[in-house]
Scaffold this motif. Structure first.
Motif, PDB file in Angstrom:
ATOM      1  N   GLY A   1       0.786  -1.224   0.000  1.00  0.00           N
ATOM      2  CA  GLY A   1       0.000   0.000   0.000  1.00  0.00           C
ATOM      3  C   GLY A   1       0.817   1.272   0.000  1.00  0.00           C
ATOM      4  N   GLU A   2       2.110   1.194   0.154  1.00  0.00           N
ATOM      5  CA  GLU A   2       2.943   2.386   0.270  1.00  0.00           C
ATOM      6  C   GLU A   2       2.985   3.140  -1.046  1.00  0.00           C
ATOM      7  OE1 GLU A   2       4.400   4.022   2.708  1.00  0.00           O
ATOM      8  OE2 GLU A   2       4.930   5.396   1.095  1.00  0.00           O
ATOM      9  N   THR A   3       2.720   4.423  -0.976  1.00  0.00           N
ATOM     10  CA  THR A   3       2.594   5.218  -2.198  1.00  0.00           C
ATOM     11  C   THR A   3       3.767   6.146  -2.438  1.00  0.00           C
ATOM     12  OG1 THR A   3       0.233   5.264  -1.767  1.00  0.00           O
ATOM     13  CG2 THR A   3       1.050   6.717  -3.469  1.00  0.00           C
ATOM     14  N   ILE A   4       3.976   7.096  -1.533  1.00  0.00           N
ATOM     15  CA  ILE A   4       4.837   8.239  -1.827  1.00  0.00           C
ATOM     16  C   ILE A   4       6.292   7.830  -2.036  1.00  0.00           C
ATOM     17  CG2 ILE A   4       5.782  10.328  -0.840  1.00  0.00           C
ATOM     18  CD1 ILE A   4       3.166  10.911  -1.855  1.00  0.00           C
ATOM     19  N   ALA A   5       6.840   7.079  -1.098  1.00  0.00           N
ATOM     20  CA  ALA A   5       8.263   6.730  -1.208  1.00  0.00           C
ATOM     21  C   ALA A   5       8.513   5.946  -2.489  1.00  0.00           C
ATOM     22  CB  ALA A   5       8.698   5.927   0.011  1.00  0.00           C
ATOM     23  N   VAL A   6       7.583   5.053  -2.840  1.00  0.00           N
ATOM     24  CA  VAL A   6       7.768   4.241  -4.042  1.00  0.00           C
ATOM     25  C   VAL A   6       7.667   5.106  -5.294  1.00  0.00           C
ATOM     26  CG1 VAL A   6       6.758   2.400  -5.406  1.00  0.00           C
ATOM     27  CG2 VAL A   6       6.990   2.130  -2.963  1.00  0.00           C
ATOM     28  N   THR A   7       6.656   6.006  -5.339  1.00  0.00           N
ATOM     29  CA  THR A   7       6.498   6.851  -6.527  1.00  0.00           C
ATOM     30  C   THR A   7       7.753   7.661  -6.793  1.00  0.00           C
ATOM     31  OG1 THR A   7       4.203   7.090  -5.858  1.00  0.00           O
ATOM     32  CG2 THR A   7       4.955   8.510  -7.618  1.00  0.00           C
ATOM     33  N   MET A   8       8.461   8.047  -5.735  1.00  0.00           N
ATOM     34  CA  MET A   8       9.613   8.919  -5.933  1.00  0.00           C
ATOM     35  C   MET A   8      10.809   8.186  -6.517  1.00  0.00           C
ATOM     36  SD  MET A   8       9.241  11.087  -2.428  1.00  0.00           S
ATOM     37  CE  MET A   8      10.288  12.510  -2.588  1.00  0.00           C
ATOM     38  N   VAL A   9      10.890   6.882  -6.345  1.00  0.00           N
ATOM     39  CA  VAL A   9      12.119   6.205  -6.785  1.00  0.00           C
ATOM     40  C   VAL A   9      11.899   5.098  -7.795  1.00  0.00           C
ATOM     41  CG1 VAL A   9      13.412   6.650  -4.696  1.00  0.00           C
ATOM     42  CG2 VAL A   9      12.057   4.593  -4.863  1.00  0.00           C
ATOM     43  N   ILE A  10      10.672   4.862  -8.262  1.00  0.00           N
ATOM     44  CA  ILE A  10      10.510   3.680  -9.087  1.00  0.00           C
ATOM     45  C   ILE A  10      10.597   3.975 -10.583  1.00  0.00           C
ATOM     46  CG2 ILE A  10       8.013   3.675  -9.331  1.00  0.00           C
ATOM     47  CD1 ILE A  10       8.264   0.598  -8.696  1.00  0.00           C
ATOM     48  N   GLY A  11      10.602   5.243 -10.998  1.00  0.00           N
ATOM     49  CA  GLY A  11      10.843   5.518 -12.406  1.00  0.00           C
ATOM     50  C   GLY A  11       9.601   5.603 -13.273  1.00  0.00           C
ATOM     51  N   ASN A  12       8.436   5.178 -12.769  1.00  0.00           N
ATOM     52  CA  ASN A  12       7.169   5.424 -13.452  1.00  0.00           C
ATOM     53  C   ASN A  12       7.111   4.919 -14.883  1.00  0.00           C
ATOM     54  OD1 ASN A  12       6.056   6.795 -11.198  1.00  0.00           O
ATOM     55  ND2 ASN A  12       7.303   8.550 -11.760  1.00  0.00           N
ATOM     56  N   ASN A  13       7.493   3.693 -15.103  1.00  0.00           N
ATOM     57  CA  ASN A  13       7.395   3.107 -16.439  1.00  0.00           C
ATOM     58  C   ASN A  13       6.107   2.301 -16.496  1.00  0.00           C
ATOM     59  OD1 ASN A  13       7.673   1.715 -18.810  1.00  0.00           O
ATOM     60  ND2 ASN A  13       9.236   0.331 -18.034  1.00  0.00           N
ATOM     61  N   VAL A  14       5.088   2.825 -17.222  1.00  0.00           N
ATOM     62  CA  VAL A  14       3.785   2.173 -17.196  1.00  0.00           C
ATOM     63  C   VAL A  14       3.533   1.321 -18.425  1.00  0.00           C
ATOM     64  CG1 VAL A  14       2.826   4.061 -15.858  1.00  0.00           C
ATOM     65  CG2 VAL A  14       2.569   4.083 -18.311  1.00  0.00           C
ATOM     66  N   THR A  15       4.516   1.224 -19.320  1.00  0.00           N
ATOM     67  CA  THR A  15       4.211   0.614 -20.607  1.00  0.00           C
ATOM     68  C   THR A  15       4.423  -0.883 -20.654  1.00  0.00           C
ATOM     69  OG1 THR A  15       6.425   1.252 -21.263  1.00  0.00           O
ATOM     70  CG2 THR A  15       4.622   2.648 -22.005  1.00  0.00           C
ATOM     71  N   GLY A  16       5.142  -1.450 -19.723  1.00  0.00           N
ATOM     72  CA  GLY A  16       5.322  -2.889 -19.844  1.00  0.00           C
ATOM     73  C   GLY A  16       6.011  -3.480 -18.640  1.00  0.00           C
ATOM     74  N   ILE A  17       6.214  -4.770 -18.701  1.00  0.00           N
ATOM     75  CA  ILE A  17       6.883  -5.477 -17.614  1.00  0.00           C
ATOM     76  C   ILE A  17       8.319  -5.730 -18.014  1.00  0.00           C
ATOM     77  CG2 ILE A  17       6.971  -7.607 -16.305  1.00  0.00           C
ATOM     78  CD1 ILE A  17       4.050  -7.823 -16.453  1.00  0.00           C
ATOM     79  N   ASN A  18       9.235  -5.188 -17.225  1.00  0.00           N
ATOM     80  CA  ASN A  18      10.645  -5.437 -17.493  1.00  0.00           C
ATOM     81  C   ASN A  18      11.142  -6.440 -16.474  1.00  0.00           C
ATOM     82  OD1 ASN A  18      13.453  -5.270 -17.783  1.00  0.00           O
ATOM     83  ND2 ASN A  18      13.258  -3.201 -18.613  1.00  0.00           N
ATOM     84  N   PRO A  19      11.652  -7.603 -16.919  1.00  0.00           N
ATOM     85  CA  PRO A  19      12.037  -8.631 -15.952  1.00  0.00           C
ATOM     86  C   PRO A  19      13.220  -8.257 -15.071  1.00  0.00           C
ATOM     87  CG  PRO A  19      12.656  -9.280 -18.166  1.00  0.00           C
ATOM     88  CD  PRO A  19      11.844  -8.050 -18.318  1.00  0.00           C
ATOM     89  N   SER A  20      13.937  -7.192 -15.440  1.00  0.00           N
ATOM     90  CA  SER A  20      15.119  -6.877 -14.661  1.00  0.00           C
ATOM     91  C   SER A  20      14.755  -6.114 -13.400  1.00  0.00           C
ATOM     92  CB  SER A  20      16.081  -6.044 -15.492  1.00  0.00           C
ATOM     93  OG  SER A  20      17.091  -5.512 -14.672  1.00  0.00           O
ATOM     94  N   LEU A  21      15.419  -6.471 -12.301  1.00  0.00           N
ATOM     95  CA  LEU A  21      15.213  -5.765 -11.042  1.00  0.00           C
ATOM     96  C   LEU A  21      15.736  -4.344 -11.118  1.00  0.00           C
ATOM     97  CD1 LEU A  21      16.367  -8.342  -8.348  1.00  0.00           C
ATOM     98  CD2 LEU A  21      14.052  -7.729  -8.940  1.00  0.00           C
ATOM     99  N   LEU A  22      16.679  -4.133 -12.045  1.00  0.00           N
ATOM    100  CA  LEU A  22      17.340  -2.841 -12.096  1.00  0.00           C
ATOM    101  C   LEU A  22      16.603  -1.860 -12.998  1.00  0.00           C
ATOM    102  CD1 LEU A  22      20.967  -4.197 -12.504  1.00  0.00           C
ATOM    103  CD2 LEU A  22      19.831  -3.498 -10.416  1.00  0.00           C
ATOM    104  N   ALA A  23      15.477  -2.274 -13.530  1.00  0.00           N
ATOM    105  CA  ALA A  23      14.757  -1.439 -14.490  1.00  0.00           C
ATOM    106  C   ALA A  23      13.679  -0.620 -13.789  1.00  0.00           C
ATOM    107  CB  ALA A  23      14.116  -2.322 -15.553  1.00  0.00           C
ATOM    108  N   PRO A  24      13.260   0.487 -14.398  1.00  0.00           N
ATOM    109  CA  PRO A  24      12.169   1.271 -13.805  1.00  0.00           C
ATOM    110  C   PRO A  24      10.830   0.588 -14.040  1.00  0.00           C
ATOM    111  CG  PRO A  24      12.909   2.292 -15.840  1.00  0.00           C
ATOM    112  CD  PRO A  24      13.821   1.134 -15.589  1.00  0.00           C
ATOM    113  N   GLY A  25       9.907   0.818 -13.153  1.00  0.00           N
ATOM    114  CA  GLY A  25       8.592   0.208 -13.264  1.00  0.00           C
ATOM    115  C   GLY A  25       7.549   1.114 -12.649  1.00  0.00           C
ATOM    116  N   ALA A  26       6.422   0.531 -12.266  1.00  0.00           N
ATOM    117  CA  ALA A  26       5.360   1.296 -11.617  1.00  0.00           C
ATOM    118  C   ALA A  26       4.566   0.347 -10.736  1.00  0.00           C
ATOM    119  CB  ALA A  26       4.452   1.943 -12.660  1.00  0.00           C
ATOM    120  N   THR A  27       3.904   0.902  -9.728  1.00  0.00           N
ATOM    121  CA  THR A  27       3.052   0.084  -8.872  1.00  0.00           C
ATOM    122  C   THR A  27       1.632   0.632  -8.929  1.00  0.00           C
ATOM    123  OG1 THR A  27       3.456   1.469  -6.949  1.00  0.00           O
ATOM    124  CG2 THR A  27       4.934  -0.385  -7.277  1.00  0.00           C
ATOM    125  N   MET A  28       0.705  -0.105  -8.348  1.00  0.00           N
ATOM    126  CA  MET A  28      -0.688   0.346  -8.355  1.00  0.00           C
ATOM    127  C   MET A  28      -0.860   1.684  -7.644  1.00  0.00           C
ATOM    128  SD  MET A  28      -2.902  -3.150  -8.029  1.00  0.00           S
ATOM    129  CE  MET A  28      -1.932  -4.028  -6.840  1.00  0.00           C
TER     130      MET A  28
END
Lengths: 385, 335, 306
Positions: free
Chosen positions: B258-285
């Protein structure tokens, strides 16, 4: 007396421009290819100033929207509150939010850098929305590359290829051929774009769509421009601020920002080729050139990229302020009209030092005339004539 | 009269004798208190109902599970008339939420158990309370400060490590995809590490309580049989605490999801797909909700965001309910 | 002669056999002791790492924020031009205090009532409510923000009140749970004595039980306040923020410290970032002071671990 004051302000701005008031970062630089950036390119003496300050303004206004105009609105709000008492709370949450929240009525004034789509207009349920241009903004390619200073040259297709992920390294032959004097490092390019629905994105992608076949082919015709696109690569930041913040953290990053952000944060930024084939430095004067001849009668394009003026900066956009023409609350309507009238006159002088282009005389006159159409409970707010 | 563990559940006051004629004020008080008790149920119910109502148009237009089946969030591709493909795929958000939570759990669970054991049984008695207060202080730091610190202190520190992982493990044939570079600091990994630090004090605190309720005779028996302290912990403290530990971890998982703010600031906001790498940017709900809720004007954009909210609610509720049940079981049955 | 040698040999063999017999267990014992030491050291190291993480975060915020933090920071609002240095987060500080204050006033009475119902009245509803409250504690706060956005903001606009309402919804289960815990720790004998004296149940609760648990309840409320001060996600959707102006009217948009830190932290302006660091230091200071004060209050305290 007023004319003298106006001349003085223009003179100060001219001098500031000539003095090169913004220090450029160290590193290899390419010379900016334009000489007109000393002035503002605007003619304030031709502005319309007929609206008196109306009494009965609400003490507060709620506004939100474009982050492109964020620093400008911030300066305007503070100056206006000091001089006229109404406090305008502005939150730069993106053009998409500006449109959505204004239509929903949760804010009184919204800002967007791209005209509303017909779908968006339909959500207003038949109520008339005014879209008033208030300033010109220039979207510039900004980058963070160790050893390289400002002035990197891009043309439309190369820029499109970079942001589409086709050009992946800084020492790519296409970039090298545009910048023969610079030693570009052998680093990966990291694209930084927007996470939110952004007018800055709309202006930028509109320019890319008009000038970059690579961009259009990768994104797909019909999907290559707009407030949001499906970016093939890169990191996403929230707002112009978020993109600027990410640029500062990642070496090798390139992004697109409004000029005020790169000037205020001393980020290196590049120059772009326009329709006449010259590399143009983004500045208020070149933005003004791009807006020459535009008036509100026709539908304004999102980016003024097709201007054939010399020294026109092609990635220039216009920021509109949105409000309902038929207001329900008279105090709010008066506050809106007063603020907008001030923005379109005194406020324009505050734009060039920040890095925004003041409106051309033609645009200003067209826009100012629209202020008289604001009504409260059916009655016009401003006295006509 | 002494508090047994049974008493920790609800326990009501006995009725006073001769309570037939109850004071009207008494009855009023009871009615008021009874009414207030419905509030939490009303809040939970309202949340479920309102989110469902807002999401309904998208659920009916695209089908209730179509967004689960598509990858890629593309509001710009939404057309009012078309119902398929669903441009509002949310699989990558679920992937991001689950992946960052799993990274956080992988780090925080062993660490929390270790810290809880240390604080309850191993540390010298004098420093137990101060150390416990310090660890609890980790929970007091607001999440926006964690995000801020993560951008400027954690990510730059991680960068050489991440780049090295990308170069070495990333080159390995099969495993390599998980560690494929490049690493820019904004990634699932960074978000997972921040979440681990945020979740650790929660799991530790619950585990400490669970370990503290281990019956002393059991511990003494182990020691009397000649066990070393570690063996005593392993044989007498950990096994009966299993349900409680799992419950604690589940609650920590709920917080991580459920954590929002801290994750939004560091996750890179990539909403277009799933990148299998841990080192890649992504997004959460939660991150897409925070970014886009105020700006949704595309067809079914706002409604689809509420579909994301519904699935987040479902996930958080499932995890929290399971966790609470397990913690209660862990408290009730110290074998 | 041979007998002595035989005796010596058998003694030697006997002790050799004993030595062989205990060699295994002795080795195992040494290994077990080694494992014990190794695990003790590991547990200590992991705890040290956790504390080190805390120190890292706090010291980083302190070193970044202290240069900008000063009386000017606490008494001024930010400058209009974000590239200018100076100014402060007065509007965020005042907004935080006001919004959290309103949220506390909204949340505490119903929370006390709910806790009283759970503990003092019991029954099936009470068990369900207790469970639902526990579940609500773990609800993602962004969903609370989305809820308030849908039912309030779309009708009445963004305001400090909407933000306070969202925070109240978040604080309610926290205060309910900690109050219930404290009420359970009040000895049953107190209640029985009161009832035996003929005092009504309602008065027993209000005059005897609640005052007895008072300091623990206050601790729980203080901890909930500390938690609410750190929230930014629900406020993004309800009060939206008021970056430049000090606003005391909760019907208008207000800023809070957490929101202001968030918006200033993600910019590229170094000036705004340094203001954000000072703001972060201020927020941590407020939250830590609240947390420590809560723990120092006399009497029993609610369990940690939320």
């Amino acid at each position: 007396m007023k004319a003298v004051a106006r001349l003085a302000v223009a003179g100060v701005v001219l001098l500031a421009g000539c003095a090169g008031a913004v220090p450029l970062p160290d590193g290899d630089t390419a010379a900016f290819g334009t000489q007109i950036c000393g002035g503002t390119g605007a003619d304030p003496s031709a502005y319309l100033r007929t609206m008196p300050v109306l009494p009965g303004a609400a003490p507060r206004l709620s506004a939100a929207g474009s982050s492109l105009i964020g620093p400008m609105m911030s300066v305007w709000a503070q100056q206006y509150a000091g001089q006229h008492g109404t406090r305008v709370a502005y939150q730069p949450i993106g053009s998409g939010s500006g449109i959505a929240q204004t239509i929903a009525g949760t804010v009184a004034l919204g800002a967007t850098d791209t005209p509303m789509t017909s779908l968006e207009r339909a959500k207003a349920g038949g109520r008339r929305l005014l879209a008033l241009p208030v300033t010109l903004g220039g979207v510039v390619p900004a980058y963070h590359l160790a050893g390289i200073g400002a002035g990197l040259r891009f043309d439309a297709d190369v820029l499109g290829a970079v942001f589409a992920g086709r050009i992946r390294r800084w020492d790519d032959p296409a970039l090298r051929s545009l910048n023969p004097g610079l030693r570009l490092p052998a680093r990966d390019i990291v694209v930084v774009h927007r996470a939110d629905a952004s007018g800055t994105t709309a202006v930028f992608t509109d320019y890319l769509t008009r000038g970059s076949p690579t961009w259009v082919s990768v994104l797909g015709a019909g999907n290559s421009s707009g407030k949001q696109v499906v970016w093939p690569t890169g990191l996403a930041g929230k707002g112009n601020d978020g993109v600027a913040g990410m640029l500062a953290q990642v070496d090798g990053a390139v992004g697109y920002l409004e000029l005020a952000y790169v000037l205020g944060q001393h980020l290196p930024y590049g120059q772009v080729r326009n329709r006449t084939g010259d590399f143009i430095q983004p500045c208020p004067a070149t933005m003004g050139r791009a807006a020459q001849g535009i008036d509100l009668a026709a539908d304004l394009p999102t980016s003024l990229a097709d201007s054939t003026e010399r020294d026109a900066y092609p990635i220039t956009g216009v920021t509109y302020l949105l409000l309902y023409a038929d207001q329900h609350d008279r105090a709010t309507a008066v506050a809106l009209v007063n603020f907008l009238a001030w923005m379109l006159t005194t406020g324009q002088d505050l734009a060039p030092p920040l890095g925004y282009g003041p409106l051309t005389a033609r645009l200003q006159r067209d826009t100012y005339a629209q202020l008289y159409q604001v009504t409260a409970d059916g009655a016009p707010v401003a006295p006509t004539g | 009269m002494s508090l047994t563990l049974k008493d920790r559940t609800t326990r009501s006051m006995p009725e006073p004798a001769g309570s037939r004629q109850r004071h009207p004020a008494d009855r009023l008080f009871q009615a008021a208190v009874h009414a207030a008790a419905w509030l939490p149920i009303a809040i939970l119910g309202a949340t479920v109902v309102f989110l469902l109502v807002q999401a309904w148009p998208a659920l009916t237009h695209y089908g209730p599970f179509s967004s689960l089946g598509s990858i890629g969030w593309a509001p710009s591709r939404a057309i009012t008339e078309s119902t398929s493909p669903n441009p509002y795929g949310l699989l990558q958000f679920i992937y991001g939420s689950v992946l960052t939570a799993l990274i956080a759990m992988a780090i925080a669970v062993p660490a929390s158990i270790a810290v809880a054991l240390y604080l309850t049984d191993v540390a010298p008695r004098v420093i137990r309370r101060p150390l416990a207060h310090l660890v609890d202080l980790l929970a007091a730091i607001p999440s926006v400060v964690y995000g801020f610190w993560a951008i400027f202190a954690l990510a730059p520190t991680l960068r050489p490590l991440g780049e090295m992982l990308g170069r070495t493990l990333g080159a390995v044939p099969a495993l390599g995809a998980v560690f494929a570079g490049p690493f820019y600091g904004y990634s699932y990994l960074t978000a997972g590490i921040v979440l681990a630090i945020m979740v650790l004090p929660i799991i530790t605190a619950i585990c400490r309580e669970v370990f503290a309720t281990t019956p002393v005779p059991r511990k003494e028996a182990a020691l009397a049989l000649g066990a070393t302290r570690w063996e005593m912990l392993r044989m007498a403290v950990l096994p009966p605490a299993r349900a409680g530990i799992i419950g604690a971890c589940t609650l920590g998982l709920g917080r991580a999801v459920g954590e929002t703010i801290a994750v939004t600031m560091v996750i890179g906001n990539n909403v277009t797909g799933i990148n299998p790498s841990l080192l890649a940017p992504g997004a959460t709900m939660p991150s897409v909700l925070a970014n886009e809720l105020t700006e949704a004007t595309q067809p079914f954009h706002l409604e689809s965001l509420f579909v994301v909210a519904l699935w987040l609610l479902a996930l958080a509720l499932a995890v929290n309910v399971a966790g609470r049940l397990l913690v209660r079981r862990g408290h009730r049955e110290p074998r | 002669m041979t007998t002595t040698t035989t005796v010596t040999t058998s003694a030697a063999t006997a002790s050799a056999a004993t030595a062989r017999a205990v060699a295994g267990p002795v080795r195992r014992l040494r290994r077990r002791r080694l494992t014990n030491t190794a695990m003790t050291v590991t547990l200590a190291l992991v705890t040290a790492a956790a504390v080190a993480a805390l120190i890292w975060v706090l010291s980083y915020v302190a070193t970044q924020g202290l240069p900008t933090l000063g009386p000017a920071f606490l008494t001024r609002t930010p400058p209009g031009n974000p590239a200018q240095s100076g100014g402060g987060f007065l509007n965020g500080i005042v907004g935080s205090l006001e919004i959290v204050g309103i949220a506390t006033v909204l949340a505490v009475p119903p929370a006390l009532a709910t806790a009283v119902h759970i503990v003092e009245y019991g029954g099936r509803l009470a068990r369900i409510v207790s469970f639902v409250t526990d579940v609500l504690v773990g609800l993602p706060t962004i969903l609370t923000g989305a809820l308030v956005y849908t039912i309030w903001v779309t009708r009445f606009g963004f305001s400090g009140l909407a933000g306070a309402f969202a925070l109240a919804l978040i604080m309610l289960p926290l205060v309910t749970r900690s109050t219930a815990e404290m009420l359970r720790q009040v000895p049953q004998s107190l209640r029985e004595a009161s009832l035996a004296l003929g005092i009504t149940k309602a008065r027993t609760i209000t005059a005897i039980v609640l005052p007895t648990a008072r300091s623990g309840i206050l601790t729980g409320i203080t901890l909930a306040i500390a938690r609410a001060m750190g929230e930014a996600a629900p406020l993004l959707l309800t009060t939206l923020g008021n970056d430049l102006f000090l606003e005391a009217d909760p019907r208008q948009r207000m800023s809070t410290l957490a929101l202001q830190i968030f918006t200033n932290a993600v910019t590229g302006y170094r000036t705004a970032q340094s203001r954000a660091w000072a703001g972060a230091l201020t927020l941590i200071a407020i939250v830590v002071i609240l947390t420590v004060t809560a723990r120092l209050l006399p009497g029993r305290h609610p369990r940690r671990g939320r």
